[in-house]
Design an enzyme around this catalytic site. Structure first.
Site, short mmCIF file in Angstrom:
data_model
loop_
_atom_site.label_atom_id
_atom_site.label_comp_id
_atom_site.label_asym_id
_atom_site.label_seq_id
_atom_site.Cartn_x
_atom_site.Cartn_y
_atom_site.Cartn_z
N CYS A 1 0.73 -1.39 -0.23
CA CYS A 1 -0.30 0.02 -0.11
C CYS A 1 0.92 1.26 -0.15
CB CYS A 1 -0.86 0.09 1.26
SG CYS A 1 -2.04 -1.55 1.41
N HIS A 17 -2.92 7.07 1.91
CA HIS A 17 -3.25 5.70 1.29
C HIS A 17 -4.98 5.47 1.64
CE1 HIS A 17 -4.08 1.56 0.35
NE2 HIS A 17 -4.08 1.34 1.82
N ASN A 53 -10.21 0.03 -1.45
CA ASN A 53 -8.59 0.06 -1.02
C ASN A 53 -7.86 -0.41 -2.37
OD1 ASN A 53 -6.31 -0.41 -0.38
ND2 ASN A 53 -6.58 -1.42 1.70
#
Length: 315
Positions: free
Chosen positions: A113, A241, A271
């Protein structure tokens, strides 16, 4: 030493949209349960005939067009991804082939990530050193390939997509557009976010990640601003993020970016791992939510419990 700057951005998401109600028909969940816990409404999901390098190439082509450049202008391709199926050719090489590039250096980075902010720093350092003049920096992940669609604790979180930035070296004497990176990790907590096994599957310890992100990361993010010489209150945008709205909003508040637009692309995209930061930043620029030259804090965190951040000037 010269610096570098982001010249243009681009993003791409597959056409298929999966809503919370769609997921409720697949696993024991509901729209209310998902929204209240992670803030996500929809996510885009790639099909079996849409590999990661295709998502990355679409985003890269859009960024090149926005920069007024062609593939021949690029001599370095960096792709941040943790979901590529094949080891070789790597994703960057396949993107270069799709775009018809000449002979660029091609590298993949797997920092999950936090991949895009690591890749952007790597490109900045490479350009500063004179080893390249223009780079394509791409974050791309196909989380649909590695999630267990019968596990309601993880399948509701993820989406697929890619974002790309064209980065070039600035002439001697001009102010750099990419600030110093601050990066690191917490190796003893690497088990908190995992992509393991054969076939690989995504798993995480959600509460541990939430506590770490909301308590440990704000002072680190403030140090990123300090290194760039930008006060948090002077930031025009904060692009974290896009993991969970319940992490993003408290973290942005604790940083002290009181005047900044806070990217909330997780609501519509889920995500997307390494794709989340460049995708969210590209959308902010495309919509005109931030202006050329505005300072934006980019801060990636997650897999490996790694983190990396820098302040950039928007193209």
């Amino acid at each position: 030493m010269t610096g570098s700057r982001v010249v243009a951005l681009g993003h791409y998401q597959p056409s298929k949209v999966l809503t919370n109600d769609d997921l409720a028909a697949m696993v024991d969940t509901s729209d209310e349960w998902i929204r209240s816990r992670v803030g996500i409404r929809t996510r885009h999901v790639a099909g079996p005939d849409e590999p990661v390098d295709e998502l990355a190439a679409h985003a890269a082509a859009k960024a090149l067009a926005a920069a007024g450049m062609t593939a021949a202008d690029i001599d370095l391709v960096l792709v941040a991804t943790s979901t590529a199926v094949d080891r070789s050719p790597n994703t960057a090489a396949r993107v270069a082939a799709r775009l018809g590039m000449g002979s660029p250096a091609v590298m993949d980075l797997n920092v999950v990530c936090a991949g895009f902010t690591h890749a952007l720093a790597t490109a900045d350092h490479t350009l500063r050193a004179g080893a390249a003049s223009r780079a394509l920096v791409i974050g791309a992940d196909k989380m649909a390939d590695i999630v267990d669609w019968t596990d309601r604790s993880t399948c509701v979180l993820v989406g697929d997509g890619a974002g790309a930035a064209v980065v070039e070296r600035v002439p001697e004497g001009q102010e750099p557009g990419i600030g110093p990176v601050l990066w690191g990790s917490v190796p003893e907590m690497g088990h908190a976010v995992r992509i393991e096994g054969t076939p690989p599957r995504f798993a995480q310890e959600g509460q541990a990640v939430y506590r770490w992100a909301t308590t440990q990361l704000p002072p680190i993010a403030r140090k990123v601003c300090e290194r760039a010489g930008v006060a948090p209150e002077d930031l025009a945008a904060v692009v974290l993020h896009q993991a969970n709205l319940r992490i993003i909003e408290p973290l942005a508040q604790k940083i002290g970016a009181v005047n900044a637009v806070v990217a909330r692309d997780v609501v519509d995209s889920g995500n997307t791992s390494a794709g989340s930061i460049p995708m969210a930043l590209s959308k902010l620029v495309e919509r005109g939510d931030i202006r050329s030259g505005d300072p934006a804090l980019l801060f990636g965190f997650g897999g490996n419990l790694s983190y990396a951040g820098q302040v950039v000037r928007c193209p």
